[in-house]
Design an enzyme around this catalytic site. Structure first.
Site, PDB file in Angstrom:
ATOM      1  N   SER A 135       0.826  -1.207   0.000  1.00  0.00           N
ATOM      2  CA  SER A 135       0.000   0.000   0.000  1.00  0.00           C
ATOM      3  C   SER A 135       0.859   1.256   0.000  1.00  0.00           C
ATOM      4  CB  SER A 135      -0.881   0.012   1.257  1.00  0.00           C
ATOM      5  OG  SER A 135      -1.476   1.286   1.449  1.00  0.00           O
ATOM      6  N   TYR A 159      -1.325  -0.311  10.577  1.00  0.00           N
ATOM      7  CA  TYR A 159      -1.708  -1.005   9.321  1.00  0.00           C
ATOM      8  C   TYR A 159      -0.589  -0.836   8.285  1.00  0.00           C
ATOM      9  CZ  TYR A 159      -3.530  -1.304   4.611  1.00  0.00           C
ATOM     10  OH  TYR A 159      -3.669  -1.576   3.264  1.00  0.00           O
ATOM     11  N   LYS A 163       2.259  -3.533   6.450  1.00  0.00           N
ATOM     12  CA  LYS A 163       2.535  -3.652   5.013  1.00  0.00           C
ATOM     13  C   LYS A 163       4.043  -3.556   4.760  1.00  0.00           C
ATOM     14  CE  LYS A 163      -1.598  -4.119   3.255  1.00  0.00           C
ATOM     15  NZ  LYS A 163      -1.989  -5.399   2.633  1.00  0.00           N
TER      16      LYS A 163
HETATM   17  C1  WQD Z   1      -9.426   9.849   0.700  1.00  0.00           C
HETATM   18  C2  WQD Z   1      -9.683  11.343   0.893  1.00  0.00           C
HETATM   19  C3  WQD Z   1      -9.869  11.994   3.184  1.00  0.00           C
HETATM   20  C4  WQD Z   1     -13.597   9.787   3.974  1.00  0.00           C
HETATM   21  C5  WQD Z   1      -6.746   4.910   2.749  1.00  0.00           C
HETATM   22  C6  WQD Z   1      -5.734   4.086   3.440  1.00  0.00           C
HETATM   23  C7  WQD Z   1      -4.809   3.436   2.462  1.00  0.00           C
HETATM   24  C8  WQD Z   1      -5.560   2.727   1.364  1.00  0.00           C
HETATM   25  C9  WQD Z   1      -6.598   3.626   0.736  1.00  0.00           C
HETATM   26  C10 WQD Z   1      -5.462   0.385   1.923  1.00  0.00           C
HETATM   27  C11 WQD Z   1      -8.873  11.957   2.028  1.00  0.00           C
HETATM   28  C12 WQD Z   1     -11.190  12.204   2.460  1.00  0.00           C
HETATM   29  C13 WQD Z   1     -12.474  10.309   3.366  1.00  0.00           C
HETATM   30  C14 WQD Z   1     -14.639  10.667   4.391  1.00  0.00           C
HETATM   31  C15 WQD Z   1     -13.365  12.511   3.557  1.00  0.00           C
HETATM   32  N1  WQD Z   1      -6.148   1.543   1.872  1.00  0.00           N
HETATM   33  N2  WQD Z   1     -12.360  11.642   3.158  1.00  0.00           N
HETATM   34  N3  WQD Z   1     -14.471  11.998   4.151  1.00  0.00           N
HETATM   35  O1  WQD Z   1      -6.944   7.907   3.559  1.00  0.00           O
HETATM   36  O2  WQD Z   1      -6.138   8.299   1.166  1.00  0.00           O
HETATM   37  O3  WQD Z   1      -6.132   5.996   2.096  1.00  0.00           O
HETATM   38  O4  WQD Z   1      -7.425   4.107   1.802  1.00  0.00           O
HETATM   39  O5  WQD Z   1      -4.379   0.166   1.510  1.00  0.00           O
HETATM   40  O6  WQD Z   1      -4.054   2.512   3.189  1.00  0.00           O
HETATM   41  O7  WQD Z   1      -4.950   4.952   4.236  1.00  0.00           O
HETATM   42  O8  WQD Z   1      -8.300   7.082   1.571  1.00  0.00           O
HETATM   43  O9  WQD Z   1     -10.688   7.164   1.055  1.00  0.00           O
HETATM   44  O10 WQD Z   1      -9.975   7.273   3.489  1.00  0.00           O
HETATM   45  O11 WQD Z   1      -9.567   9.242   1.995  1.00  0.00           O
HETATM   46  O12 WQD Z   1     -13.251  13.730   3.358  1.00  0.00           O
HETATM   47  O13 WQD Z   1     -15.700  10.252   4.959  1.00  0.00           O
HETATM   48  O14 WQD Z   1     -11.055  11.518   1.239  1.00  0.00           O
HETATM   49  O15 WQD Z   1      -9.597  13.054   4.097  1.00  0.00           O
HETATM   50  O16 WQD Z   1      -8.519  13.276   1.669  1.00  0.00           O
HETATM   51  P1  WQD Z   1      -6.845   7.442   2.154  1.00  0.00           P
HETATM   52  P2  WQD Z   1      -9.713   7.631   2.069  1.00  0.00           P
END
Ligand code: WQD
Length: 359
Positions: A135, A159, A163
């Protein structure tokens, strides 16, 4: 058309009933691989396995087991030995960043022991080939984008640490035994679904990630999206991420496997799977509303701890080494994610309730 390397090769796909795993299963089956899914269904549904068969027109074998349980490892290996094995695609593991902060020991136990047990199984089966689901979280907050595989690594949560540890464990195994071929695929943000709408992301409880949350707002399961931070130093102030269509990601796994199986000598390689482009939260909200034909209600909320403002991939190595190029754009991701969610408003549901073929 099956590639030369793939026809007849038998692959153990751990976590193959999950979101990424089910799409990888379809792509491998359609490419001519034989596939054995190993899954404990802790965060996936048996219905997904039925849907995989319907889409691919071929059935995977299925082993229902917890890969982190050392006691069941011998039995798993014996079951697989009977059919022979050529390698593994390893996705089984816990994957919620926030949960890993609250339950670190559980994450180290589950995610590390699963990999250690898989290595033993592959030794018994004499199948030293692993494509591992890593990841972009391994990069932490240390690098400017675009981020290449040579960038600094420094996960900010347990997490992401599991990885990175698993990458290191597999790399050390490859160094100890030159027969081992290891590809550590570093996913950026997987989203979307198979275009049939029959398999997709079905998180337990309240979704942590943006796309499934927005999809559940669009289908009426959630009332409002909270956008975590509107004051980041980005174009529109919201977080920027590298979203990658899960079908592009699955095809990247098939190409990594073909690459590993076609090589004579052992090797270990980390490879980014990302689009190389960044999209903001607001851009996703607009694009998803367009796909679903509705406006997504949202409010700007405080930043989420651990979030970076912006991260997207340098995906040139995947192109140079594997010939992999993502072909789907944000509109495709939203269209296909919405097709899945609108066809399956409650996800897969309890096994048996939604067991019928996906229309
Ligand atoms: C994306 C953007 C949030 C939810 C995570 C894991 C990573 C990988 C992918 C496994 C950010 C914003 C999110 C919400 C929001 N998974 N957001 N409101 O954090 O980039 O990565 O998922 O491997 O390991 O860390 O993805 O989809 O959580 O967030 O505003 O309810 O959406 O702040 O900018 P992230 P995400």
């Amino acid at each position: 058309m099956a590639d030369k390397q793939s026809s007849g090769a038998h692959i153990l796909l751990t976590g193959g009933a999950g979101y990424i795993g089910s799409h990888v299963a379809v792509v491998l089956l359609e490419a001519g691989y034989d596939v054995t899914i190993l899954d404990n269904f802790a965060n996936s549904s048996p219905v997904a396995v039925e849907r995989i068969s319907e889409i691919a027109g071929r059935k995977p074998h299925l082993i229902r087991a917890d890969l982190s349980d050392r006691d069941s490892m011998e039995a798993i290996a014996a079951q697989i030995m009977a059919t022979g094995l050529d390698g593994a695609v390893h996705l089984a593991g816990l994957k919620a960043v926030g949960e890993s902060v609250e339950q670190p020991a559980r994450y180290y136990d589950q995610n590390i022991n699963s990999t250690l047990n898989l290595i033993e199984i592959l030794k018994i089966c004499q199948a030293p080939v692993v494509v591992f689901s890593s990841s972009a979280t391994v990069y932490g907050e240390l690098n400017d984008s675009p981020v290449a595989e040579s960038a600094l690594t420094g996960p900010t949560n347990p997490y992401g640490m599991t990885k990175l540890f698993n990458e290191q464990i597999l790399a050390d195994q490859a160094r100890a035994d030159g027969a081992w071929k290891v590809v550590n695929l570093r996913y950026f943000n997987p989203v979307g679904a198979h275009p049939s709408g029959c398999i997709g992301e079905d998180p337990l409880g309240i979704p942590n990630n943006l796309f499934p949350f927005v999809a559940q707002v669009a289908v009426g399961r959630r009332k409002l999206l909270k956008i975590f931070g509107g004051d980041y130093p980005t174009g529109d102030g919201t977080g920027v991420r590298d979203y990658i269509h899960v079908m592009d990601l699955a095809e990247g796994h098939r190409m990594a496997l073909d690459h590993a199986l076609s090589r004579e000598e052992g090797f270990v390689q980390a490879i980014n799977l990302g689009s190389g482009r960044g999209n903001s939260v607001l851009e996703v909200v607009d694009a998803f509303g367009e796909a679903a034909g509705c406006s997504i209600p949202y409010e700007i909320a405080p930043r989420r701890s651990g979030d970076v403002a912006e991260i997207y991939a340098d995906a040139s190595l995947a192109s140079d080494l594997l010939g992999w190029h993502p072909t789907r754009v944000l509109a495709d991701m939203c269209r296909d994610h919405w097709a899945w969610q609108s066809l399956n408003p409650q996800g897969y549901g309890p096994a048996g309730e939604n067991g019928e073929a996906c229309t």
